[in-house]
Design a protein around this motif. Structure first.
Motif, PDB file in Angstrom:
ATOM      1  N   ILE A   1       0.853  -1.189   0.000  1.00 46.20           N
ATOM      2  CA  ILE A   1       0.000   0.000   0.000  1.00 46.20           C
ATOM      3  C   ILE A   1       0.889   1.239   0.000  1.00 46.20           C
ATOM      4  CG2 ILE A   1      -1.779   1.288   1.240  1.00 46.20           C
ATOM      5  CD1 ILE A   1      -2.710  -1.348   2.452  1.00 46.20           C
ATOM      6  N   GLY A   2       0.776   2.065  -1.053  1.00 42.76           N
ATOM      7  CA  GLY A   2       1.618   3.248  -1.128  1.00 42.76           C
ATOM      8  C   GLY A   2       1.070   4.296  -2.069  1.00 42.76           C
ATOM      9  N   ASP A   3       1.704   5.473  -2.034  1.00 39.70           N
ATOM     10  CA  ASP A   3       1.204   6.622  -2.801  1.00 39.70           C
ATOM     11  C   ASP A   3       1.971   6.870  -4.092  1.00 39.70           C
ATOM     12  OD1 ASP A   3       3.166   9.346  -2.381  1.00 39.70           O
ATOM     13  OD2 ASP A   3       3.548   7.589  -1.145  1.00 39.70           O
ATOM     14  N   ASN A   4       3.132   6.234  -4.248  1.00 40.87           N
ATOM     15  CA  ASN A   4       4.001   6.539  -5.391  1.00 40.87           C
ATOM     16  C   ASN A   4       3.922   5.414  -6.422  1.00 40.87           C
ATOM     17  OD1 ASN A   4       6.581   6.602  -6.985  1.00 40.87           O
ATOM     18  ND2 ASN A   4       6.894   8.449  -5.769  1.00 40.87           N
ATOM     19  N   ILE A   5       3.465   5.750  -7.617  1.00 39.52           N
ATOM     20  CA  ILE A   5       3.272   4.724  -8.647  1.00 39.52           C
ATOM     21  C   ILE A   5       4.585   4.055  -9.020  1.00 39.52           C
ATOM     22  CG2 ILE A   5       2.608   4.342 -11.058  1.00 39.52           C
ATOM     23  CD1 ILE A   5       0.427   6.457 -10.660  1.00 39.52           C
ATOM     24  N   GLU A   6       5.611   4.855  -9.280  1.00 37.64           N
ATOM     25  CA  GLU A   6       6.893   4.279  -9.697  1.00 37.64           C
ATOM     26  C   GLU A   6       7.536   3.473  -8.571  1.00 37.64           C
ATOM     27  OE1 GLU A   6      11.444   5.627 -10.906  1.00 37.64           O
ATOM     28  OE2 GLU A   6       9.885   7.149 -10.719  1.00 37.64           O
ATOM     29  N   VAL A   7       7.572   4.047  -7.388  1.00 33.42           N
ATOM     30  CA  VAL A   7       8.330   3.457  -6.286  1.00 33.42           C
ATOM     31  C   VAL A   7       7.569   2.334  -5.596  1.00 33.42           C
ATOM     32  CG1 VAL A   7       9.381   3.939  -4.045  1.00 33.42           C
ATOM     33  CG2 VAL A   7       9.640   5.566  -5.912  1.00 33.42           C
ATOM     34  N   ASP A   8       6.321   2.581  -5.214  1.00 33.00           N
ATOM     35  CA  ASP A   8       5.537   1.609  -4.452  1.00 33.00           C
ATOM     36  C   ASP A   8       4.798   0.614  -5.350  1.00 33.00           C
ATOM     37  OD1 ASP A   8       6.121   2.823  -1.896  1.00 33.00           O
ATOM     38  OD2 ASP A   8       4.733   4.413  -2.443  1.00 33.00           O
ATOM     39  N   ILE A   9       4.061   1.141  -6.303  1.00 29.57           N
ATOM     40  CA  ILE A   9       3.168   0.293  -7.095  1.00 29.57           C
ATOM     41  C   ILE A   9       3.949  -0.543  -8.110  1.00 29.57           C
ATOM     42  CG2 ILE A   9       1.134   0.237  -8.558  1.00 29.57           C
ATOM     43  CD1 ILE A   9       0.802   1.258  -5.570  1.00 29.57           C
ATOM     44  N   ASN A  10       4.759   0.106  -8.932  1.00 32.08           N
ATOM     45  CA  ASN A  10       5.552  -0.647  -9.907  1.00 32.08           C
ATOM     46  C   ASN A  10       6.585  -1.533  -9.230  1.00 32.08           C
ATOM     47  OD1 ASN A  10       4.104   0.569 -11.926  1.00 32.08           O
ATOM     48  ND2 ASN A  10       5.677   2.061 -12.450  1.00 32.08           N
ATOM     49  N   GLY A  11       7.164  -1.043  -8.126  1.00 24.22           N
ATOM     50  CA  GLY A  11       8.137  -1.847  -7.391  1.00 24.22           C
ATOM     51  C   GLY A  11       7.510  -3.124  -6.861  1.00 24.22           C
ATOM     52  N   ALA A  12       6.336  -3.005  -6.250  1.00 22.22           N
ATOM     53  CA  ALA A  12       5.651  -4.183  -5.714  1.00 22.22           C
ATOM     54  C   ALA A  12       5.212  -5.122  -6.835  1.00 22.22           C
ATOM     55  CB  ALA A  12       4.434  -3.745  -4.899  1.00 22.22           C
ATOM     56  N   ARG A  13       4.718  -4.549  -7.931  1.00 20.86           N
ATOM     57  CA  ARG A  13       4.293  -5.380  -9.064  1.00 20.86           C
ATOM     58  C   ARG A  13       5.465  -6.207  -9.594  1.00 20.86           C
ATOM     59  NH1 ARG A  13       2.849  -1.607 -12.343  1.00 20.86           N
ATOM     60  NH2 ARG A  13       0.693  -1.490 -11.622  1.00 20.86           N
TER      61      ARG A  13
ATOM     62  N   GLN B   1      -1.095  -4.639  -5.255  1.00 17.03           N
ATOM     63  CA  GLN B   1      -0.805  -3.290  -4.766  1.00 17.03           C
ATOM     64  C   GLN B   1      -2.084  -2.488  -4.576  1.00 17.03           C
ATOM     65  OE1 GLN B   1      -0.418  -3.089  -8.482  1.00 17.03           O
ATOM     66  NE2 GLN B   1       0.680  -5.017  -8.294  1.00 17.03           N
ATOM     67  N   VAL B   2      -2.017  -1.520  -3.645  1.00 15.14           N
ATOM     68  CA  VAL B   2      -3.076  -0.521  -3.480  1.00 15.14           C
ATOM     69  C   VAL B   2      -2.439   0.855  -3.676  1.00 15.14           C
ATOM     70  CG1 VAL B   2      -4.830   0.493  -1.992  1.00 15.14           C
ATOM     71  CG2 VAL B   2      -4.304  -1.947  -1.796  1.00 15.14           C
ATOM     72  N   PHE B   3      -2.898   1.576  -4.678  1.00 15.07           N
ATOM     73  CA  PHE B   3      -2.435   2.938  -4.920  1.00 15.07           C
ATOM     74  C   PHE B   3      -3.289   3.891  -4.087  1.00 15.07           C
ATOM     75  CE2 PHE B   3      -2.718   6.672  -8.081  1.00 15.07           C
ATOM     76  CZ  PHE B   3      -1.687   7.357  -7.445  1.00 15.07           C
ATOM     77  N   VAL B   4      -2.653   4.554  -3.112  1.00 16.77           N
ATOM     78  CA  VAL B   4      -3.350   5.516  -2.268  1.00 16.77           C
ATOM     79  C   VAL B   4      -3.240   6.885  -2.929  1.00 16.77           C
ATOM     80  CG1 VAL B   4      -3.552   6.525   0.027  1.00 16.77           C
ATOM     81  CG2 VAL B   4      -2.786   4.165  -0.217  1.00 16.77           C
TER      82      VAL B   4
ATOM     83  N   ASP C   1      -4.829  12.359  -8.092  1.00 17.37           N
ATOM     84  CA  ASP C   1      -4.049  12.404  -9.319  1.00 17.37           C
ATOM     85  C   ASP C   1      -4.635  11.403 -10.313  1.00 17.37           C
ATOM     86  OD1 ASP C   1      -2.100  13.121 -11.067  1.00 17.37           O
ATOM     87  OD2 ASP C   1      -0.418  12.374  -9.889  1.00 17.37           O
ATOM     88  N   GLN C   2      -4.096  11.391 -11.529  1.00 19.22           N
ATOM     89  CA  GLN C   2      -4.535  10.419 -12.528  1.00 19.22           C
ATOM     90  C   GLN C   2      -4.326   9.016 -11.981  1.00 19.22           C
ATOM     91  OE1 GLN C   2      -5.950  11.357 -15.358  1.00 19.22           O
ATOM     92  NE2 GLN C   2      -6.301   9.298 -16.146  1.00 19.22           N
ATOM     93  N   PRO C   3      -5.374   8.187 -11.923  1.00 18.95           N
ATOM     94  CA  PRO C   3      -5.191   6.851 -11.346  1.00 18.95           C
ATOM     95  C   PRO C   3      -4.306   5.963 -12.201  1.00 18.95           C
ATOM     96  CG  PRO C   3      -7.371   7.078 -12.335  1.00 18.95           C
ATOM     97  CD  PRO C   3      -6.748   8.433 -12.372  1.00 18.95           C
ATOM     98  N   ASP C   4      -3.644   5.022 -11.553  1.00 20.58           N
ATOM     99  CA  ASP C   4      -2.831   4.031 -12.252  1.00 20.58           C
ATOM    100  C   ASP C   4      -3.747   2.872 -12.644  1.00 20.58           C
ATOM    101  OD1 ASP C   4      -1.002   2.268 -13.223  1.00 20.58           O
ATOM    102  OD2 ASP C   4       0.005   1.881 -11.327  1.00 20.58           O
TER     103      ASP C   4
ATOM    104  N   TYR D   1      -5.607  -2.180  -6.930  1.00 14.34           N
ATOM    105  CA  TYR D   1      -6.681  -1.367  -6.361  1.00 14.34           C
ATOM    106  C   TYR D   1      -6.225   0.088  -6.318  1.00 14.34           C
ATOM    107  CZ  TYR D   1      -7.969  -5.946  -4.360  1.00 14.34           C
ATOM    108  OH  TYR D   1      -8.280  -7.271  -4.177  1.00 14.34           O
ATOM    109  N   THR D   2      -7.168   1.012  -6.324  1.00 15.47           N
ATOM    110  CA  THR D   2      -6.895   2.431  -6.092  1.00 15.47           C
ATOM    111  C   THR D   2      -7.902   2.937  -5.066  1.00 15.47           C
ATOM    112  OG1 THR D   2      -6.017   2.840  -8.315  1.00 15.47           O
ATOM    113  CG2 THR D   2      -6.822   4.745  -7.091  1.00 15.47           C
ATOM    114  N   VAL D   3      -7.417   3.668  -4.062  1.00 10.09           N
ATOM    115  CA  VAL D   3      -8.297   4.307  -3.087  1.00 10.09           C
ATOM    116  C   VAL D   3      -7.930   5.778  -2.997  1.00 10.09           C
ATOM    117  CG1 VAL D   3      -8.610   2.188  -1.757  1.00 10.09           C
ATOM    118  CG2 VAL D   3      -6.784   3.783  -1.116  1.00 10.09           C
ATOM    119  N   TYR D   4      -8.882   6.580  -2.582  1.00  7.30           N
ATOM    120  CA  TYR D   4      -8.662   8.018  -2.454  1.00  7.30           C
ATOM    121  C   TYR D   4      -8.673   8.457  -0.991  1.00  7.30           C
ATOM    122  CZ  TYR D   4      -9.343   7.930  -7.467  1.00  7.30           C
ATOM    123  OH  TYR D   4      -9.204   7.659  -8.811  1.00  7.30           O
TER     124      TYR D   4
END
Length: 233
Positions: free
Chosen positions: A187-199, A205-208, A213-216, A221-224
């Protein structure tokens, strides 16, 4: 049908701990205590914006291995001072030290942080952190914010000798927590660092998306809002 997870890995800064708000308060204190106005920095807002600019650039260079930790800590202040035509390395280093001493004592969390951590812990999930921050600094943030008791393991870039989004820090996290990619989620806020890294490490992954911002589209999952995590777990 919901997937069953056992281990939940959180990012800290910008996800649970409101880095921007805490850093702003810290910089205001430094600006006042070191009398930066007397050095010719009369516009705090410009000073703050220039700091953000240099901090972001240097963090990217640090993540990519171009600079060391010590350079990051003081050169973000050094480059900011240079924007005001102040070439004072001693002052920059003092500002860097003051910043790292004060910042971890700040306690502003994103809304519902305590509520969602308590909810997840009560529902039997093992909670951990994976953060690119410094070991002592991140542990102090958790302690002063009174959320350290929620996490079984805290994996920092300094302690693991790696950085998100590199696969090695996630593999290190699996090793010390006994987790597997298949039963874990990041679970993280940074697409490159948290989301892509975990993938890339094989995790869901959960994009917080705190800033709407533009959702990934590729995130699991994506939450606001952190409160929306109750709909996933």
């Amino acid at each position: 049908m919901k997937k069953t997870y056992r281990h939940i890995f959180f990012d800290l800064d910008h996800t649970l701990w409101d880095f921007e708000s805490n850093a702003l308060q810290t910089l205001k204190d430094i600006y006042s205590s070191l009398r930066l106005c007397e050095f010719g920095i009369e516009d705090f807002e410009r000073f703050h914006q220039q700091y953000i600019l240099h901090n972001d650039k240097l963090w990217e260079r640090y993540r990519n291995g171009f600079i060391k930790v010590d350079e990051l800590r003081w050169k973000r202040m050094w480059h900011t001072l240079l924007d005001f035509k102040i070439g004072d390395e001693k002052l920059a280093r003092r500002m860097g030290d003051e910043f790292l001493n004060l910042l971890p004592t700040r306690t502003i969390l994103f809304p519902h942080t305590n509520e969602i951590l308590d909810y997840l812990q009560r529902n039997g999930y093992s909670l951990h952190l994976i953060t690119n921050g410094f070991e002592a600094t991140q542990h102090n943030k958790l302690k002063y914010s009174n959320i350290d008791g929620f996490f079984s393991k805290v994996i920092t870039s300094e302690g693991s000798n790696s950085l998100k989004p590199h696969r090695e820090i996630f593999e290190y996290a699996f090793k010390i927590t006994g987790a597997n990619a298949s039963d874990s989620i990041m679970i993280g806020d940074n697409i490159e660092v948290d989301i892509n890294g975990a993938r890339n490490a094989g995790m869901d992954q959960v994009f917080v998306n705190h800033i709407s911002d533009q959702p990934d589209q590729n995130a699991t999952y994506t939450v606001y809002s952190l409160l929306e995590l109750k709909e996933i777990f």
